[in-house]
Design an enzyme around this catalytic site. Structure first.
Site, PDB file in Angstrom:
ATOM      1  N   LYS A 265      39.799  45.019  31.319  1.00  0.00           N
ATOM      2  CA  LYS A 265      38.588  45.419  30.603  1.00  0.00           C
ATOM      3  C   LYS A 265      37.780  44.232  30.110  1.00  0.00           C
ATOM      4  O   LYS A 265      36.599  44.351  29.846  1.00  0.00           O
ATOM      5  CB  LYS A 265      38.978  46.305  29.422  1.00  0.00           C
ATOM      6  CG  LYS A 265      39.419  47.678  29.872  1.00  0.00           C
ATOM      7  CD  LYS A 265      39.958  48.486  28.711  1.00  0.00           C
ATOM      8  CE  LYS A 265      40.649  49.729  29.229  1.00  0.00           C
ATOM      9  NZ  LYS A 265      42.046  49.803  28.883  1.00  0.00           N
ATOM     10  N   ARG A 266      38.426  43.112  29.964  1.00  0.00           N
ATOM     11  CA  ARG A 266      37.725  41.954  29.436  1.00  0.00           C
ATOM     12  C   ARG A 266      36.877  41.248  30.494  1.00  0.00           C
ATOM     13  O   ARG A 266      36.067  40.400  30.167  1.00  0.00           O
ATOM     14  CB  ARG A 266      38.716  40.966  28.825  1.00  0.00           C
ATOM     15  CG  ARG A 266      39.204  41.389  27.453  1.00  0.00           C
ATOM     16  CD  ARG A 266      40.336  40.509  26.975  1.00  0.00           C
ATOM     17  NE  ARG A 266      41.525  40.637  27.807  1.00  0.00           N
ATOM     18  CZ  ARG A 266      42.358  41.680  27.744  1.00  0.00           C
ATOM     19  NH1 ARG A 266      42.133  42.667  26.923  1.00  0.00           N
ATOM     20  NH2 ARG A 266      43.419  41.736  28.513  1.00  0.00           N
TER      21      ARG A 266
END
Length: 523
Positions: A265-266
Site C-alpha cells: 500500500k505504501r
RNA sequence: GUCCCGUUCGUCUAGUCCGGCCUAGGACCCUAGAUUUUCAUUCUAGUAACAGGGGUUCAAAUCCCCUACGGGAUACCA
C-alpha cells in the site's frame, strides 16, 4: 473423457482493498471463464473473522463491477446495468458453509487423513525456534500428535485441552502437478508439514475450506497468485483424500512495484482499485493496462476491448515472470481511451468533476458550453480529475503563472495590444461569459475548431469569425499575428498552455475577455 | 537455511513449446523533426535488450548445465 462445463472462481478474502494485483487475478479468471463459455463464480473467503469486514467486501464487489468484471454466481450485487450474483451452488460465503466443512472434516478424520492435534501455540513457537537454531532444513510442525494413542488423546481431553485438526501429509512422496503456466513441477512432501485444517473453534482454514468449496462448486480451473503454489500441492492431496479429481491449476506471477519488490500500500501509484475510480481513471483503461501485466495481446497492439481480450486470452500464454507496475504507461493508456470518446460521452463521464466546480444547475443551463469546454480538453488530460483545475481560468480571473508573465514581458507592445484587442472585441457580437446566459452560441459551434472543418453559422461570433476579425485588425495595426497571440492568451488564461486561441476567446465570452485584457493593460 | 519459479530495450512485452524466416518486432518513456497561434493531439525518425559463463549443433534468444541476481513459499492469514 467427458469435459465438464468450465467453472472458474475468484475467491478473495474481505480483509482489505482490492488492489490491482487482485483485480488482475479476478480478470484472468473471468477472461478464461468467458473464453471457455463457462461460469465465473465469486466466492468470499471470510474465515479469518478477525480481519474480515463488510466494508472490505463492498470495496471488492464495487471494484470488480467498476472494471466490468461481472460474476455469474456469488454475492448479489446491483451494478446498475445488471445484477451480478446469486446461483445454485451457494451460499458463497464460507462462514455460511461451516456445516459442509464439519461434515468433510469428520470424513477425513474417520479415513485417517486428518488427526487431532493438542499442541499449543507456545509449543509450536518453541519447536520453530529450535528448528531455526539448529539450522534445520525443515521448518514446520514436528508431528507430535500425529500418532497419538486413544489413551493419550483421552488424557488431553480430560485436561480440557482443545484440539485443532491437522492433515496427515504423506511422508517423502513426490507430487507432480501440471500447472497451466508453469508446466510440470515436482514437489516432495518432505517440504510440507502436517498443516492445520480446522481451528479449535471449528472454523476451517484456507487450504481445507477452499477444497471443500471447489468440490461443491464443481470448479474446473483455479487461477490464482503464485503465492498459492505450494497450497496447490496441499490441496491436491485433499482432493485425492476426498476421492475427487483436482481442478486445473494456473499460478500467475505477482505484480511488482517499480523497484521490483512486492506491491504494498505504501508504493506510489499502487492503489486500491476504487482509488483509481475516484481519481478519474477510465475503467476500460485500467482494465486494459492490468491485462497487459504479464500477458501480451498481440505482437503489435496494446489497446483492445474486453471482448477482444476474451477472444484472444489463453491462460498458457501468461508469462512466468513478475511484471513491474508502470504508472506512466497506465496514464498514457487512460489518455488513449479518453480520446476515443465522443465529446458528448466525455462530458457525461466528466460530470462529477465539473460539478465539483460548478453549481448543479449549470449542468443543464450551460450544457452546450460545458460540452465545448470538455471537448477542448479531451486530448489534454489523462485522468478525469484533471478537469477541475483545467477549467479554473474559465470560472474566475486567473493569477498569471511565470510562463505567462514572461510571455507578456517579451513583447514591449503587449499592453497596447490588450487595449486594442479589447476595443475590437467590444464591437463584435460575442457570446456572454459564464455564468451569464450564452444563448445558443454553443449550439452551432462544435469545439475544438479544427483545420478544414466547415464553418458553423451563428448569429454569435464564432471562433472562425473571431479569427477573421483579429487577423484583419492585426494587419491594420501592423502587428505580427504570431507575436500577438502569446501575450493575449496569457492575459486571458493566465498560462501559455491550452486550447486554440480563438476557442479560448469564444469560450471565455465577451465580458471576461474585455475585463481581463483591460486589467492586464493597466498593470 | 530449505524448496519452487523466473531473468529479451529503463518499463510492459513479441519471439522460446516444435533451434534457421531475429541484421530480435511492437508499445510506454526519452530525443530530434514536421504540423500548429501556445500546449496537447497527430505524423516521421532516432536511442535502447536476448543476465554471465560453459556445453550440444552446420546453426541457439530458443535445448542442456553452472553461476549471479530477483520473486514466491516455508502461519491456528488467505
Amino acid at each position: 473423457m467427458i469435459h465438464p462445463t468450465p467453472r472458474l472462481r475468484f475467491a478473495p478474502s474481505p480483509t482489505g482493498a482490492l488492489h490491482l494485483g487482485g483485480a488482475r487475478t479476478a480478470m484472468y479468471n473471468w477472461a478464461l471463464a468467458r473464453s471457455l463459455g463457462g461460469a465465473f463464480v465469486l466466492r468470499i473467503e471470510d474465515t479469518d473473522q478477525a480481519r474480515s469486514t463488510d466494508e472490505s467486501l463492498q470495496i471488492i464487489l464495487k471494484g470488480l463491477a467498476w472494471l466490468g468484471i461481472d460474476w455469474d454466481e456469488g454475492p448479489e450485487f446491483d451494478a446498475g446495468d445488471r445484477t451480478n450474483g446469486g446461483g445454485e451452488f451457494g451460499p458463497y460465503f464460507q462462514m455460511q458453509r461451516l456445516d459442509r466443512y464439519r461434515e468433510t472434516a469428520a470424513q477425513l478424520l474417520a479415513s485417517g487423513h486428518a488427526y487431532r492435534c493438542y499442541c499449543s501455540t507456545e509449543r509450536m513457537e518453541k519447536v520453530r525456534a529450535e528448528q531455526k537454531a539448529n539450522k534445520s532444513t525443515f521448518l514446520g510442525y514436528d508431528g507430535h500428535c500425529r500418532n497419538l494413542t486413544d489413551d493419550e488423546r483421552t488424557a488431553y481431553e480430560e485436561q480440557g485441552i482443545k484440539h485443532n485438526l491437522r492433515f496427515r501429509m504423506p511422508v517423502d512422496r513426490v507430487i507432480v502437478v501440471h500447472d497451466l503456466i508453469r508446466g510440470e513441477v515436482e514437489v516432495n512432501t518432505k517440504q510440507l508439514d502436517d498443516w492445520v485444517m480446522v481451528r479449535p473453534d471449528g472454523v476451517p482454514l484456507y487450504n481445507f475450506a477452499c477444497v471443500v468449496d471447489d468440490v461443491d462448486m464443481l470448479i474446473t480451473h483455479v487461477v490464482r497468485g503464485e503465492e498459492h503454489f505450494l497450497n496447490g500441492i496441499k490441496q491436491n492431496l485433499v482432493f485425492e483424500a476426498l476421492g475427487h479429481e483436482c481442478p486445473e491449476y494456473a499460478h500467475i506471477p505477482l505484480i511488482l512495484n517499480q523497484k521490483g519488490g512486492k506491491l504494498s500500500k505504501r508504493d506510489p501509484g499502487v492503489k486500491s482499485t476504487l482509488e483509481y475510480r475516484d481519481l478519474g481513471y477510465p475503467p476500460e483503461a485500467v482494465f486494459n493496462y492490468i491485462a497487459l501485466l504479464g500477458w501480451g495481446f498481440s505482437a503489435d497492439r496494446d489497446v483492445f476491448t474486453r471482448d477482444e481480450m476474451v477472444a484472444a486470452f489463453k491462460i498458457g500464454s501468461v508469462g512466468k515472470a513478475g511484471a513491474k507496475f508502470d504508472v506512466t504507461k497506465l496514464h498514457w493508456m487512460c489518455g488513449e481511451y479518453i480520446r476515443q470518446w465522443s465529446a458528448e460521452q466525455c462530458l457525461v463521464r466528466c460530470r462529477q468533476w465539473l460539478l465539483s466546480e460548478l453549481p448543479e444547475e449549470s449542468w443543464d443551463k450551460h450544457a452546450g458550453w460545458l460540452r465545448n469546454v470538455v471537448a477542448c480538453y479531451q486530448e489534454r488530460v489523462q485522468v478525469l480529475s484533471e478537469f477541475p483545475e483545467k477549467i479554473q481560468w474559465l470560472l474566475k480571473d486567473p493569477e498569471l503563472d511565470d510562463a505567462a508573465c514572461k510571455s507578456i514581458k517579451k513583447r514591449s507592445d503587449s499592453k497596447q495590444w490588450f487595449k486594442g484587442f479589447a476595443d475590437l472585441l467590444e464591437t463584435l457580437p460575442m457570446a456572454a461569459s459564464f455564468p451569464a446566459d450564452r444563448g445558443d452560441a454553443d449550439e452551432a459551434v462544435r469545439l475544438p475548431t479544427r483545420e478544414g472543418q466547415p464553418e458553423p453559422e451563428s448569429s454569435f461570433a464564432t471562433p472562425a469569425a473571431l479569427e477573421r476579425a483579429a487577423r484583419q485588425w492585426a494587419e491594420e495595426q501592423e502587428i505580427k499575428f504570431g507575436h500577438f497571440v502569446g501575450p493575449v492568451r496569457a492575459a486571458l488564461t493566465g498560462t501559455n498552455k491550452g486550447p486554440g486561441f480563438f476557442d479560448v476567446v469564444f469560450l471565455l465570452g465577451k465580458e471576461a475577455c474585455v475585463r481581463r485584457l483591460r486589467k492586464q493593460a493597466e498593470l
